[in-house]
Enzyme design. Structure first.
Site, PDB file in Angstrom:
ATOM      1  N   PRO A  75      -5.665  -4.462   1.932  1.00  0.00           N
ATOM      2  CG  PRO A  75      -7.663  -5.255   2.838  1.00  0.00           C
ATOM      3  CD  PRO A  75      -6.796  -4.036   2.769  1.00  0.00           C
ATOM      4  CE1 TYR A  76      -6.680  -2.799  -6.514  1.00  0.00           C
ATOM      5  CE2 TYR A  76      -4.925  -1.305  -5.841  1.00  0.00           C
ATOM      6  CZ  TYR A  76      -5.700  -1.881  -6.841  1.00  0.00           C
ATOM      7  OH  TYR A  76      -5.477  -1.542  -8.155  1.00  0.00           O
ATOM      8  CB  ILE A  77      -1.337  -2.759  -1.012  1.00  0.00           C
ATOM      9  CG1 ILE A  77      -1.654  -1.296  -1.317  1.00  0.00           C
ATOM     10  CG2 ILE A  77       0.170  -2.986  -1.031  1.00  0.00           C
ATOM     11  CD1 ILE A  77      -1.138  -0.319  -0.277  1.00  0.00           C
TER      12      ILE A  77
END
Length: 237
Positions: A149-151
């Site tokens: 999700p961060y990427i």
């Protein structure tokens, strides 16, 4: 940097705080925005003549607008915005909840959009800068496991910044993609150590980390440069 008026969002701790401190030492007038007002106040006490603290939760549209308005009022205008906020959730994609997705995107993407929207009139008037902290992990193939999700949020952020630039050519928009950094979120979440070991085993990290001051110096360079600097990536040797 002398007398530049800069709003740093996410200045409570970590890289954002280091950036705010560096800019203040370089002569800028800095509004520090973040949720941890006590930590913001500590930095203001270090530079009382050049900094102000403003509480702001970027997940709240009204607070974003209020924080930008206060910064412009307290500083007497706004020459630059630095968006250094970053939400992180460790875990494989199959184990990521809807709440986790919302927490990451609401902070890393939507919050950046709300703050930018509020700052736009001030930045246009100044012909100013807007800088957003991304991550070099958004560039890696194959992607790093454990931070999907961060990427995704950082890829979305970088594309969004390009859209802002296209629609507002008088403002210099920049993305600063940072590499592994000491005092980063990995040390604040236990799962970070487990996934960090996986990344090193796969050769995606070399075990070295940067000092936050490296990123602060680059932010100052971008703000002081007569050039338009679109994207910069900083990683350890």
């Amino acid at each position: 940097m002398r007398d530049r008026k800069v709003l740093v969002v996410g200045a409570s701790r970590g890289i954002g705080r280091t950036i705010a401190q560096h800019l203040a030492r370089s002569g800028a007038h800095v509004a520090l925005a973040g949720r941890s007002t006590e930590l913001l106040a500590e930095t203001v006490r270090e530079h009382p003549d050049r900094t102000v603290a403003i509480g702001c939760d970027v997940g709240d549209a009204d607070e974003c607008a209020t924080a930008v308005g206060r910064a412009a009022e307290d500083l007497g205008g706004l020459d630059a915005l630095v968006y250094a906020v970053g939400a992180f959730r460790f875990g494989e994609m199959a184990d990521t909840s809807a709440a986790d997705w919302h927490a990451v995107f609401d902070t890393n993407v939507i919050g950046a959009a709300l703050v930018t929207q509020a700052a736009l009139p001030h930045l246009k008037a100044a012909g100013g800068n807007a800088i957003y902290l991304s991550s070099d992990s958004a560039l890696h193939q194959p992607p790093w496991v454990g931070i999907g999700p961060y990427i995704c949020s950082k890829v979305a952020l970088e594309r969004m910044v390009q859209c802002w630039q296209y629609e507002n050519p008088d403002i210099a928009f920049s993305t600063l993609a940072i590499g592994p950094t000491a005092s980063s979120v990995r040390e604040r979440q236990p799962e970070g150590a487990r996934f960090g070991a996986i990344w090193q085993e796969k050769g995606q990290m070399n075990g070295r980390q940067l000092d936050p001051s490296e990123h602060a110096a680059m932010v100052a360079h971008i703000l002081a440069s007569p050039a338009r600097i679109g994207t910069v990536t900083i990683v350890p040797r």
